[in-house]
Design a protein around this motif. Structure first.
Motif, PDB file in Angstrom:
ATOM      1  N   GLU A  53       0.834  -1.195   0.000  1.00 45.58           N
ATOM      2  CA  GLU A  53       0.000   0.000   0.000  1.00 45.58           C
ATOM      3  C   GLU A  53       0.876   1.256   0.000  1.00 45.58           C
ATOM      4  N   ASP A  57       0.794   3.887  -3.102  1.00 42.05           N
ATOM      5  CA  ASP A  57       0.356   5.243  -2.797  1.00 42.05           C
ATOM      6  C   ASP A  57       1.399   6.261  -3.240  1.00 42.05           C
ATOM      7  N   ASN A 143      -5.212   5.838  -6.704  1.00 41.81           N
ATOM      8  CA  ASN A 143      -5.561   4.799  -5.740  1.00 41.81           C
ATOM      9  C   ASN A 143      -5.608   3.429  -6.416  1.00 41.81           C
TER      10      ASN A 143
END
Length: 222
Positions: A53, A57, A143
């Motif tokens: 993640e 990101d 995203n």
């Protein structure tokens, strides 16, 4: 029957995500000061300690608000200039051999689908699984969506793919270079490591997985 391949450092002599960021910096699409941070994140990846993640990101920031079509045009150039010269010779041969045998070639990568899809098609794979990117009004939001194809997530997405396509892992072969892909290699019937990192090499020795050492004759342009 399936032949399943990791992408980065397995089929190619380099990581497409890192090379893509470098490409974007070179063409003024991303800030140069992103590179040191990305290098630290990749070091964590190689240790098997990365939170994907965090990586996504960060590295998707330059694509936020860019249209899918614009990015696809840049990716096409990226593949021709950067990826094509670094495909392992043995990777090309292995893919061609499996294709001739009638196997389904599936690439599963912990890289964004904007790269994995076009690269997989360039390599002649039948299908791919990658980290899915969210879009809005035809533009990337920066995203991700769904289960990330990373570590155990690769197996989760693979099982979903098998159900959707009415296939199984009977007789399946799998290839990877990374400790992060131990779950995937444990899922297939016959596992191979390609230029395995030290942690994966240790696991492979215990599991009896066959080590392969691939290289390329073609050198990238400087």
């Amino acid at each position: 029957m399936l032949a399943i391949f990791d992408l980065d450092d397995t089929l190619t002599d380099g990581d497409s995500s890192s090379l893509w960021l470098q490409f974007m910096v070179q063409h003024g699409l991303a800030a140069a000061d992103m590179l040191p941070r990305e290098a630290k994140l990749m070091a964590a990846y190689r240790r098997g300690e990365l939170r994907m993640e965090d990586y996504m990101d960060f590295t998707l920031q330059p694509m936020q608000g860019r249209s899918v079509e614009e990015v696809a045009e840049w990716v096409e150039r990226f593949i021709a200039d950067i990826i094509a010269p670094i495909v392992f010779d043995q990777a090309r041969d292995t893919l061609a051999r499996y294709k001739a045998e009638g196997r389904t070639l599936l690439v599963i990568s912990a890289t964004g689908e904007h790269l994995v899809g076009p690269i997989s098609r360039f390599l002649g794979a039948d299908d791919f699984l990658a980290i899915q990117l969210a879009t809005e009004a035809g533009c990337y939001t920066g995203n991700t969506s769904g289960v990330m194809t990373y570590q155990q997530g690769k197996v989760i997405r693979l099982q979903q793919w098998l159900q959707q396509h009415g296939q199984s892992l009977a007789g399946s072969h799998g290839y990877s270079d990374s400790i992060n892909d131990v779950p995937l290699l444990q899922a297939v019937e016959v596992a191979y490591t390609v230029n395995a990192d030290p942690k994966l090499a240790a696991v492979a020795a215990q599991q009896g997985w066959q080590p392969l050492f691939w290289s390329r004759q073609t050198q990238p342009a400087t």
